[in-house]
Design a protein around this motif. Structure first.
Motif, short mmCIF file in Angstrom:
data_model
loop_
_atom_site.label_atom_id
_atom_site.label_comp_id
_atom_site.label_asym_id
_atom_site.label_seq_id
_atom_site.Cartn_x
_atom_site.Cartn_y
_atom_site.Cartn_z
N LYS A 50 44.10 37.09 75.84
CA LYS A 50 44.42 35.72 75.45
C LYS A 50 43.21 34.78 75.50
O LYS A 50 43.23 33.74 76.18
N ALA A 92 44.82 36.50 64.37
CA ALA A 92 46.12 36.82 64.99
C ALA A 92 45.96 37.90 66.05
O ALA A 92 46.53 37.78 67.14
N HIS A 137 44.28 36.34 69.04
CA HIS A 137 45.20 35.39 69.66
C HIS A 137 46.29 36.10 70.48
O HIS A 137 46.67 35.63 71.55
N HIS A 138 46.79 37.19 69.95
CA HIS A 138 47.88 37.92 70.60
C HIS A 138 47.39 39.03 71.53
O HIS A 138 48.22 39.75 72.09
N SER A 139 46.09 39.16 71.70
CA SER A 139 45.56 40.23 72.56
C SER A 139 45.92 39.98 74.02
O SER A 139 46.25 38.86 74.42
N GLN A 140 45.85 41.00 74.79
CA GLN A 140 46.20 40.93 76.21
C GLN A 140 45.34 39.91 76.96
O GLN A 140 45.81 39.25 77.87
N PHE A 199 46.52 29.81 65.56
CA PHE A 199 45.64 30.74 66.26
C PHE A 199 44.42 30.04 66.89
O PHE A 199 43.66 30.66 67.63
#
Length: 116
Positions: free
Chosen positions: A46, A38, A41-44, A77
Motif C-alpha cells: 500500500k 491499480a 495501489h492494491h498491493s500488499q 489510485f
C-alpha cells in the motif's frame, strides 16, 4: 509508508500532442498505466502514489491534472499531485537516466542527448 513518484507528461499522460498549455491536457493515458497504478495501489505494501509535474508550478496546473485524472478514472489510485519530487523509493520519469556510478557513461549519454 513508502512513496512511489511518477512524472505526469510522458508517463501517465501519453503527451502525444506535446506541450499545449499548463491547463490543457489533450491526450489519453499511456496504454496500460491504469493497470499499473491499480496494481501498485492494491498491493500488499500500500505505497503512497504521487504524481509530480512542472505543470504544478501553478494551482491551475494542479487542478488540470486532477481533472484529467478524474476524467480518465485514475484519481482513485493517486494520493497527491505535486510540483517537486518528494522523497520516494523510486521515481518513474520518461526523461530520467539511471545513474549506476559510471561517470564516463553518464558524460557520454548527456553529450549524446545535447547533440539531438
Amino acid at each position: 509508508m513508502k512513496t512511489i513518484c511518477f512524472d505526469f507528461d510522458g508517463v501517465i499522460h501519453s503527451y502525444k500532442s506535446g506541450w499545449v498549455a499548463v491547463d490543457i491536457i489533450p491526450d489519453p493515458p499511456v496504454e496500460g498505466i491504469k493497470d499499473t497504478l491499480a496494481a501498485i495501489h492494491h498491493s500488499q505494501d500500500k505505497p503512497k502514489i504521487v504524481i509530480h509535474s512542472t505543470r504544478c508550478s501553478t494551482p491551475k496546473g494542479i487542478t488540470a491534472i486532477w481533472r484529467w485524472l478524474i476524467e480518465w478514472d485514475l484519481a482513485l489510485f493517486i494520493d497527491d499531485v505535486v510540483g517537486t519530487k518528494p522523497p520516494a523509493v523510486i521515481y518513474i520519469d520518461d526523461r530520467g537516466y539511471h545513474f549506476d556510478g559510471n561517470t564516463i557513461d553518464l558524460t557520454n549519454k548527456i553529450l549524446e542527448i545535447l547533440k539531438k
